[in-house]
Write a protein that holds these residues in place. Sequence first.
Motif, PDB file in Angstrom:
ATOM      1  N   GLN A  94       2.294   5.087   3.075  1.00  0.00           N
ATOM      2  CA  GLN A  94       1.561   5.603   4.235  1.00  0.00           C
ATOM      3  C   GLN A  94       1.058   4.460   5.105  1.00  0.00           C
ATOM      4  N   TRP A 119      -8.646   5.478   1.264  1.00  0.00           N
ATOM      5  CA  TRP A 119      -7.525   4.718   0.721  1.00  0.00           C
ATOM      6  C   TRP A 119      -6.218   5.477   0.972  1.00  0.00           C
ATOM      7  N   ALA A 120      -5.110   4.745   0.887  1.00  0.00           N
ATOM      8  CA  ALA A 120      -3.798   5.366   1.091  1.00  0.00           C
ATOM      9  C   ALA A 120      -2.752   4.577   0.305  1.00  0.00           C
ATOM     10  N   PRO A 121      -1.670   5.234  -0.129  1.00  0.00           N
ATOM     11  CA  PRO A 121      -0.583   4.514  -0.811  1.00  0.00           C
ATOM     12  C   PRO A 121       0.132   3.588   0.169  1.00  0.00           C
ATOM     13  N   ARG A 122       0.889   2.655  -0.380  1.00  0.00           N
ATOM     14  CA  ARG A 122       1.503   1.641   0.478  1.00  0.00           C
ATOM     15  C   ARG A 122       2.513   2.234   1.457  1.00  0.00           C
ATOM     16  N   THR A 144       0.812  -1.876  -5.238  1.00  0.00           N
ATOM     17  CA  THR A 144       1.116  -0.544  -5.773  1.00  0.00           C
ATOM     18  C   THR A 144      -0.138   0.299  -5.934  1.00  0.00           C
ATOM     19  N   THR A 145      -1.303  -0.344  -5.872  1.00  0.00           N
ATOM     20  CA  THR A 145      -2.564   0.394  -5.943  1.00  0.00           C
ATOM     21  C   THR A 145      -2.948   0.888  -4.554  1.00  0.00           C
ATOM     22  N   PRO A 146      -3.786   1.940  -4.469  1.00  0.00           N
ATOM     23  CA  PRO A 146      -4.213   2.430  -3.149  1.00  0.00           C
ATOM     24  C   PRO A 146      -4.830   1.323  -2.307  1.00  0.00           C
TER      25      PRO A 146
END
Length: 223
Positions: free
Chosen positions: A54, A49-52, A33-35
């Motif tokens: 993406q 970094w990107a959210p899951r 759930t973290t970037p």
Amino acid sequence: MTRVKPDALDLASIVLIVAVASLAIWVGTAGPTTPIPIHFNLAGEADGWAPRGQVAWMIGGLGVVAAATVGGCSLYARRAQTDPARRRSLKSAQLVSLLAFASCIGLIAFPLFSAVPPSQGAHMALTALLLLAVGAFLGRVGPNVAVGVRTPWNYKSKLAWERSNRLAGRLMFGLGLAGLVAAPIAPQPLGFSALIIGVLIATAWSVFESWRVWRADPDRQPF
């Protein structure tokens, strides 16, 4: 028409595609759930970094491209049973494409399962292995739209295709061998940067060779 059974390369392609699809679904539904790190600088430090969600789309999109590429090579190879040379070229293209996509997926997936980012030496070694694989087969790949030195001149001259791809194969294999030997001891990011510069020079040299041979080929096709 005789039905052609899938070979080991086809089965490996299916395994890769299923694995990529499963990974994309897992990341999108139950991943961190973290970037998630998606880009590393030359020092091997994460700087993007990107959210899951993406990341899941990135993996899934790459999987679609991989399926289209390796699947297309396999399909056309099946249709070329009466042309052994063309079939061999397409199977070589399928293998190289499979290794390339597997390497890309591996680099994207690595941060999902390890808190320690891959070292620049590891990146260099993986790139060198890919260059070795590409170089070993490139000189034997016939004209196709997937892999090789695909210049306009090569599509107008069989001799230009053969010589430029043979040159590219030798250069890539040599770079891969040198990179693999140097990866554990080369200072980073200098070692990895030198390997990439070598690839760019080899590519430019091979493109020039395709133009030079096409220009001197009396059997070349005009544009």
